[in-house]
Enzyme design. Sequence first.
Site, mmCIF file in Angstrom:
data_model
loop_
_atom_site.group_PDB
_atom_site.id
_atom_site.type_symbol
_atom_site.label_atom_id
_atom_site.label_comp_id
_atom_site.label_asym_id
_atom_site.label_seq_id
_atom_site.Cartn_x
_atom_site.Cartn_y
_atom_site.Cartn_z
ATOM 1 N N LYS A 111 0.836 -1.202 0.000
ATOM 2 C CA LYS A 111 0.000 0.000 0.000
ATOM 3 C C LYS A 111 0.872 1.255 0.000
ATOM 4 C CE LYS A 111 -4.282 -1.712 1.934
ATOM 5 N NZ LYS A 111 -5.183 -1.740 3.080
ATOM 6 N N LYS A 190 -6.283 -10.405 -7.058
ATOM 7 C CA LYS A 190 -7.386 -10.880 -6.225
ATOM 8 C C LYS A 190 -8.580 -9.922 -6.380
ATOM 9 C CE LYS A 190 -6.966 -8.564 -1.816
ATOM 10 N NZ LYS A 190 -6.954 -8.514 -0.415
ATOM 11 N N LYS A 193 -12.135 -4.267 -3.866
ATOM 12 C CA LYS A 193 -12.857 -3.033 -4.162
ATOM 13 C C LYS A 193 -11.924 -2.056 -4.860
ATOM 14 C CE LYS A 193 -15.194 -4.127 -0.025
ATOM 15 N NZ LYS A 193 -14.985 -4.067 1.423
#
Length: 324
Positions: A111, A190, A193
């Site tokens: 991230k 994967k 959202k």
Amino acid sequence: MRVFSGIQPTGIPHLGNYFGTLINWLKLQNEGHECFYSIVNQHAITVPQEPKLLSQNIIQMAATLLAVGIDPQKSTLFVQSDVPAHIQLAWILSCLAPMGQMERMIQYKEKAKSDNTANLGLFSYPVLQAADILIYKADTVPVGIDQAQHLELTRILAKKFNNQFKELFKEPQTLHTQTTKVVGLDGTAKMSKSKNNYISLVEDEDTIWKKLSVAATDPARIKKSDPGNPEICNIYSLHQLFSNQKDLDWVVDGCINAKIGCIDCKKQLFKNITDFLNPIRERYEALIQKPNEVRSALENGAKKANKVASTTLQEVYESIGFKY
Ligand code: TYM
């Protein structure tokens, strides 16, 4: 057996959440275990959130969990920030967490790479996750494979606390589903959202078809007459979640022997997905009309969770010398 798990309120859960973990939440609940399920809003703010949307997302997440079958009579369903002991324990655990270990956390590294505004909360996120679990002394934590490293850290922190102070915490076991990782509609990463490659649990039929009709398949199948390999096809992996043996055999034979086109295969999948999701969406739509009922379920859950969590916190305070 005591169970804990959490889900971030960052939108309606998708098929990845369902087959990666919610299916186990339901199984454990229905087997009669003592389950604590939390909507982890404090984890969600480690990336920027629009306040109005976040509060809507909390209610929508709760309504979706109720619609898939989480039963507040059986499970303790609550919002993380309604139980302050999570954060209180997280501070204590953060004083035990080795920096080297923290710097190896894969999700943080990924991230932080894609966002150069990464903050301290994002870095210490796994410690809060450990606190979520340990504050209930959970035996089992149902999660997808992407959470395995955070669970490993949880066990390390439990051990460290027990060795340094008092044998208070259990080392929780990770429970994965058979699927462990549901691949996204793009066929690469994967389902998530943030990658916008998902089907949500309350998606309407038109949207599901729009998404499925353009979803990736085996790239070798350009024309209907090109034979394909279901094992590498994203759509076949979804068929395996929704379709019976007869449909699966039809897909395998039709694909390998080029008897059916990808669109035929997708149409059958669309039918099977919507047969499964339509009743969930109908229950969700009824619940979201009654947000006060949803709020009241969450308030009751928080009361039950606070009881257990505050007892553990007092034991922790006693063990580390905060009682005077
Ligand atoms: P979150 O909110 O990203 O996802 C919730 C759960 O869904 C699983 N999952 C998937 N499984 C398979 N395939 C996928 N494509 C997929 N996408 C999501 C996740 O593994 C997870 O189990 N850090 C956690 C939330 C959390 C938590 C906790 C979990 C906070 N505290 C304590 C367990 C215990 C997270 O971000 O999950």
